[in-house]
Design a protein around this motif. Structure first.
Motif, PDB file in Angstrom:
ATOM      1  N   GLU A 188       7.382  12.492   6.002  1.00  0.00           N
ATOM      2  CA  GLU A 188       8.682  12.555   5.327  1.00  0.00           C
ATOM      3  C   GLU A 188       9.030  13.970   4.881  1.00  0.00           C
ATOM      4  O   GLU A 188      10.202  14.284   4.660  1.00  0.00           O
ATOM      5  CB  GLU A 188       8.675  11.609   4.123  1.00  0.00           C
ATOM      6  N   ILE A 189       8.018  14.834   4.730  1.00  0.00           N
ATOM      7  CA  ILE A 189       8.300  16.233   4.370  1.00  0.00           C
ATOM      8  C   ILE A 189       8.013  17.164   5.556  1.00  0.00           C
ATOM      9  O   ILE A 189       7.815  18.365   5.383  1.00  0.00           O
ATOM     10  CB  ILE A 189       7.508  16.670   3.116  1.00  0.00           C
ATOM     11  N   GLY A 190       8.011  16.584   6.752  1.00  0.00           N
ATOM     12  CA  GLY A 190       7.957  17.378   7.972  1.00  0.00           C
ATOM     13  C   GLY A 190       6.602  17.952   8.339  1.00  0.00           C
ATOM     14  O   GLY A 190       6.519  18.902   9.122  1.00  0.00           O
ATOM     15  N   ILE A 215      -0.006   9.282   5.854  1.00  0.00           N
ATOM     16  CA  ILE A 215       0.633   9.895   7.022  1.00  0.00           C
ATOM     17  C   ILE A 215       2.141   9.815   6.893  1.00  0.00           C
ATOM     18  O   ILE A 215       2.862  10.809   7.114  1.00  0.00           O
ATOM     19  CB  ILE A 215       0.166   9.200   8.322  1.00  0.00           C
ATOM     20  N   LYS A 216       2.677   8.647   6.543  1.00  0.00           N
ATOM     21  CA  LYS A 216       4.128   8.467   6.420  1.00  0.00           C
ATOM     22  C   LYS A 216       4.708   9.386   5.354  1.00  0.00           C
ATOM     23  O   LYS A 216       5.772  10.000   5.552  1.00  0.00           O
ATOM     24  CB  LYS A 216       4.445   7.004   6.090  1.00  0.00           C
ATOM     25  N   GLU A 226       1.990   6.047  14.098  1.00  0.00           N
ATOM     26  CA  GLU A 226       2.656   6.921  13.133  1.00  0.00           C
ATOM     27  C   GLU A 226       2.794   8.362  13.616  1.00  0.00           C
ATOM     28  O   GLU A 226       3.269   9.224  12.871  1.00  0.00           O
ATOM     29  CB  GLU A 226       1.897   6.903  11.804  1.00  0.00           C
ATOM     30  N   GLY A 227       2.380   8.641  14.839  1.00  0.00           N
ATOM     31  CA  GLY A 227       2.538   9.994  15.372  1.00  0.00           C
ATOM     32  C   GLY A 227       1.622  11.012  14.721  1.00  0.00           C
ATOM     33  O   GLY A 227       2.003  12.172  14.511  1.00  0.00           O
ATOM     34  N   VAL A 279       0.835  -1.202   0.000  1.00  0.00           N
ATOM     35  CA  VAL A 279       0.000   0.000   0.000  1.00  0.00           C
ATOM     36  C   VAL A 279       0.870   1.251   0.000  1.00  0.00           C
ATOM     37  O   VAL A 279       0.585   2.219  -0.717  1.00  0.00           O
ATOM     38  CB  VAL A 279      -0.964   0.008   1.206  1.00  0.00           C
ATOM     39  N   TYR A 280       1.945   1.243   0.777  1.00  0.00           N
ATOM     40  CA  TYR A 280       2.837   2.412   0.815  1.00  0.00           C
ATOM     41  C   TYR A 280       3.440   2.677  -0.567  1.00  0.00           C
ATOM     42  O   TYR A 280       3.434   3.821  -1.048  1.00  0.00           O
ATOM     43  CB  TYR A 280       3.948   2.192   1.844  1.00  0.00           C
ATOM     44  N   GLU A 281       3.959   1.635  -1.209  1.00  0.00           N
ATOM     45  CA  GLU A 281       4.574   1.816  -2.527  1.00  0.00           C
ATOM     46  C   GLU A 281       3.538   2.273  -3.564  1.00  0.00           C
ATOM     47  O   GLU A 281       3.823   3.132  -4.405  1.00  0.00           O
ATOM     48  CB  GLU A 281       5.250   0.529  -2.988  1.00  0.00           C
ATOM     49  N   ALA A 282       2.340   1.696  -3.498  1.00  0.00           N
ATOM     50  CA  ALA A 282       1.287   2.091  -4.441  1.00  0.00           C
ATOM     51  C   ALA A 282       0.853   3.528  -4.209  1.00  0.00           C
ATOM     52  O   ALA A 282       0.592   4.275  -5.166  1.00  0.00           O
ATOM     53  CB  ALA A 282       0.092   1.145  -4.307  1.00  0.00           C
TER      54      ALA A 282
END
Length: 374
Positions: free
Chosen positions: A76-78, A71-72, A113-114, A20-23
């Motif tokens: 990654e861009i803060g 979310i991830k 995931e914060g 799912v993340y890669e897609a």
């Protein structure tokens, strides 16, 4: 010159976390990448479709792994990320929303995931409706709908998902005040016009057909993720996959009329998968839908007589009273013998079926509908 709307579509064959993340990365990348829509270190509200307190395997709510991936990517861009929805629950709303967050898996994902899980407790009035003040507190909104059929609106996708920005029980008031499908569709487009998301990512890995959007629907493994900015174009592609003309979905028709998006397939560019890779067997439509069953001119003439109403299938009913609380017209009551409908008050909005956790609310047809075999 007519503007071209871009919709990206990628395949994802399961809700396995890495896939799912890669897609999700890929479907956003095809339309320019996350920073093309969201500035780094900004505040972002994620709006999934969290209709009811059911586990992910029921396929009713946006899957938590789709939310996790977004979310991830934002982290990654803060970005500071907030996730919330106003589920279609009534009565003690705070308790019910907590249950929806828990069973849908969103609470666990947000903790891991914060991401801040928020409730739409405060509202600000906009036109004829209030919307959550989280729209004011965040720089961007990312829309995370689930691809499902809907007994009242035919499709619940990019535009319909924004109805959840209306906080609390005021959704019931809108159903009551705009019970005609044409007028209700206009209200949905009003909300879209007021709260345009910066990006929409649609969970179509497991979609729903038939009597959606809740427990009466039938799950369909579609294995697709969609992304774009234009919610009209996205919903037009969903309509195409369902086997419909985009303007069969009245929110598409109204939004395109206002110039809020593109419903003409000739001006929608699909990136990633091609038409022949996404078009399969047409969706099973809700029992309430006349589309594809009788000619449109006949449907317009006969729609006053061709009626559909909810009724309770007592063997399935668990007497939870969710339908009683959900009914805008107060047409349902709980008696000693079970659920009773007062059809003189029923506006056939099917909120009762949407709220039922046990697939106990079914569809009954008017005499003309039965005679025509509809």
């Amino acid at each position: 010159m007519t503007n071209i709307s871009k919709v990206s579509i990628v395949r994802c064959n399961s809700y396995e976390r890495g896939l799912v993340y890669e897609a999700t990365k890929k479907v956003i990348g095809l339309i320019g990448g996350i920073t093309n829509f969201i500035k780094p270190r900004s505040r972002v509200l994620l709006k999934p479709n969290l209709l009811m307190a059911k586990e992910p395997e029921f396929g009713i709510d946006t899957h938590p792994e789709v939310a996790r991936s977004v979310i991830k990517i934002l982290k990654e861009i803060g970005c500071s990320v907030f996730l919330g929805d106003g589920p279609s629950v009534w009565g003690n709303q705070v308790e019910n929303v907590d249950q929806v967050y828990e069973l849908s898996g969103m609470r666990k994902v947000c903790e891991e995931e914060g991401c801040s899980l928020v409730k739409f407790e405060k509202r600000r009035w906009r036109k004829n409706f209030p919307l959550t003040t989280w729209l004011d507190d965040c720089d961007y909104v990312i829309n995370l709908p689930k691809f499902k059929t809907h007994d009242f609106t035919l499709l619940t996708g990019a535009i319909k998902n924004l109805f959840g920005l209306v906080p609390g029980t005021y959704k019931t008031e809108l159903h009551k005040n705009y019970f005609d499908i044409e007028n209700f569709s206009k209200i949905l487009v009003d909300i879209y016009e007021e709260a345009r998301p910066s990006l929409t990512i649609i969970d179509g890995i497991v979609a729903m057909e038939g009597d959606g959007p809740a427990t009466s629907g039938k799950l369909r493994n579609l294995n697709l993720l969609f992304a774009g900015v234009d919610c009209v174009a996205l919903d037009s592609i969903l309509a195409l996959i369902m086997g419909l003309n985009p303007v069969d979905i009245l929110t598409n028709k109204e939004a395109a009329r206002r110039g809020l998006g593109q419903a003409n397939l000739d001006f929608i560019e699909i990136l990633g998968l091609k038409n022949e890779e996404i078009i399969g067997e047409p969706f099973i439509l809700p029992a309430t839908s006349l589309i594809k069953r009788i000619p449109l001119p006949v449907a317009k003439l006969a729609k006053r007589l061709i009626k559909y109403y909810p009724y309770v299938e007592r063997d399935n009913c668990i007497c939870c009273a969710a339908c009683v609380d959900a009914c805008p017209g107060k047409a349902i009551s709980m008696k000693k013998d079970g659920i009773i409908f007062d059809y003189s008050k029923c506006i056939a909005c099917f909120c009762c079926q949407e709220a039922c956790p046990a697939s106990a609310i079914k569809i009954k047809r008017s005499l003309l509908a039965k005679m025509l075999g509809l």
